[in-house]
Design a protein around this motif. Sequence first.
Motif, PDB file in Angstrom:
ATOM      1  N   GLU A  36       0.741  -1.133   0.067  1.00 14.56           N
ATOM      2  CA  GLU A  36      -0.104   0.057  -0.035  1.00 14.56           C
ATOM      3  C   GLU A  36       0.882   1.137  -0.009  1.00 14.56           C
ATOM      4  O   GLU A  36       0.471   2.214  -0.654  1.00 14.56           O
ATOM      5  CB  GLU A  36      -0.878   0.088   1.148  1.00 14.56           C
ATOM      6  N   GLN A  37       1.944   1.113   0.965  1.00 12.96           N
ATOM      7  CA  GLN A  37       2.963   2.254   0.753  1.00 12.96           C
ATOM      8  C   GLN A  37       3.451   2.662  -0.553  1.00 12.96           C
ATOM      9  O   GLN A  37       3.653   3.650  -1.078  1.00 12.96           O
ATOM     10  CB  GLN A  37       4.031   2.300   1.691  1.00 12.96           C
ATOM     11  N   THR A  40       1.154   4.210  -2.593  1.00  9.11           N
ATOM     12  CA  THR A  40       0.538   5.688  -2.479  1.00  9.11           C
ATOM     13  C   THR A  40       2.001   6.427  -3.131  1.00  9.11           C
ATOM     14  O   THR A  40       1.476   7.649  -3.641  1.00  9.11           O
ATOM     15  CB  THR A  40       0.682   5.678  -0.872  1.00  9.11           C
ATOM     16  N   SER A  43       1.261   6.806  -6.811  1.00  7.74           N
ATOM     17  CA  SER A  43       0.285   7.886  -7.041  1.00  7.74           C
ATOM     18  C   SER A  43       0.311   9.154  -6.768  1.00  7.74           C
ATOM     19  O   SER A  43       0.177  10.025  -7.729  1.00  7.74           O
ATOM     20  CB  SER A  43      -0.992   7.279  -6.412  1.00  7.74           C
ATOM     21  N   GLU A  44       0.929   9.345  -5.496  1.00  6.94           N
ATOM     22  CA  GLU A  44       0.817  10.974  -4.899  1.00  6.94           C
ATOM     23  C   GLU A  44       2.238  11.586  -5.679  1.00  6.94           C
ATOM     24  O   GLU A  44       2.105  12.749  -5.541  1.00  6.94           O
ATOM     25  CB  GLU A  44       0.784  10.707  -3.524  1.00  6.94           C
ATOM     26  N   ARG A  79      -2.047  -1.260  -5.063  1.00 12.18           N
ATOM     27  CA  ARG A  79      -3.182  -0.287  -5.707  1.00 12.18           C
ATOM     28  C   ARG A  79      -4.639  -1.064  -5.613  1.00 12.18           C
ATOM     29  O   ARG A  79      -5.543  -0.403  -5.366  1.00 12.18           O
ATOM     30  CB  ARG A  79      -2.840  -0.496  -7.279  1.00 12.18           C
ATOM     31  N   LEU A  82      -5.676  -0.555  -1.803  1.00 13.19           N
ATOM     32  CA  LEU A  82      -5.758   0.805  -1.624  1.00 13.19           C
ATOM     33  C   LEU A  82      -7.175   1.231  -2.182  1.00 13.19           C
ATOM     34  O   LEU A  82      -7.921   1.799  -1.430  1.00 13.19           O
ATOM     35  CB  LEU A  82      -4.933   1.799  -2.067  1.00 13.19           C
ATOM     36  N   ARG A  88     -10.727   5.129   2.816  1.00 18.68           N
ATOM     37  CA  ARG A  88      -9.921   5.956   1.736  1.00 18.68           C
ATOM     38  C   ARG A  88     -11.030   6.251   0.831  1.00 18.68           C
ATOM     39  O   ARG A  88     -10.974   7.461   0.174  1.00 18.68           O
ATOM     40  CB  ARG A  88      -9.073   4.844   0.997  1.00 18.68           C
ATOM     41  N   ARG A 109      -9.122   7.989  -7.683  1.00 12.19           N
ATOM     42  CA  ARG A 109      -8.973   7.005  -6.829  1.00 12.19           C
ATOM     43  C   ARG A 109     -10.434   6.064  -6.778  1.00 12.19           C
ATOM     44  O   ARG A 109     -10.401   5.116  -6.376  1.00 12.19           O
ATOM     45  CB  ARG A 109      -8.822   7.429  -5.324  1.00 12.19           C
TER      46      ARG A 109
END
Length: 392
Positions: A36-37, A40, A43-44, A79, A82, A88, A109
Amino acid sequence: DSTKLVEDFLHYVLIAKPDLAEASGNALFDSGITDEQLATIVSENDLDDKVERALRRGRNMEGAGPVVMQFERSLEEGRLNLSRNQDRIKKSIEMLTGTMRAQMLGKRRLVEAGEYAVPQLLEVIKAGNNPELELACTNVLEEIKRFAVLPLCAAMGDLAPEIQVKVCRILSAIGWPTAIPYLLDLSQTKTASKEVRDAASLAFRRLGGTSTDTSAAFAALARKFFDEEQSLVAYPSDPTNIVWSYETHSGLIGTSVPTEIYSQIMAMKTARMALDLEPSNRTALALYVAADLRRENQLASGQVDPFAADSRYSPQFFATASGVDIARSVLAMAIDKSDTALVRDAIEALGKTEGSGAMFNSGGRQPLLECLRYPDRRVQYDAALVLGFRLR
């Protein structure tokens, strides 16, 4: 710094430095980063395009290939986890009225979440206390496209009239034909308001609907599920898929079922809807029986069917009790699909039904005789035994 490790890894892959790519990739995973990290970070930091280029280049890169594949698996799993996290999803919906960047990120998302985002998006539309957010959620549902259709159809019949009209318009904008029987059913519901019936009828026509027989329309959809059309399965590669239902107080409820039997469960569900509308629909009954038998055959060892407890009778008993005409129709469908297990089940049911004279359809197809030429010798023996018992 996990972000720097990710960027270094991608950089070294893109400039074809396999030793450095392998070292930075190993350092990344040795740091204890979770799936998940990783997702993230990508994506970010808007690294999606860079990641795609690096993966294409690095999959077969000597020396770095294994760590590239590990990176890809971890990213995809992250992905997925999440996108389906309900907390979320809630935060992503709140972002739809934020800054331009927040709106873009929130929308992306939610689209990635697919059908898992539909329950919360529908709740915003039902609440109707924030027009700006409601419009944004409506746009997202239209962007989710076919993944939103079955959840919305499962809910549509039990919603308030003004929400039914909105859902009809959303389904019309999506344009996915799976909604056709549900819209036709709503358009013919006498207890629905004229506005609701008109909205459903308009959406039905825009999706290409022409039939006026709702039971036949649901039976046609049941046949598509029985045939296991992949376009009807939201996530064919996932181990489970969702069967949706709706309760007035709880909203949309998803029940996870093994993907192997998802299509057959949905075939039974839609065939049952056809039978509720027209109990004499023999096609729907044959589809229900065939899907019920096939569901039992396809369930793998160790898998659990959450709907099994809803059945009062075993598939074999129900197939036999349905009569010789239905057993013969099931046998014909099984032969057409080259489904040997279902062929043998249908022959067994046919052999146990009463009335040998009805075993053959005068002037029509003779599926039991076709079994004598079936490529599986066990089927030939089964058919010969039934024929010998009936004709002696």
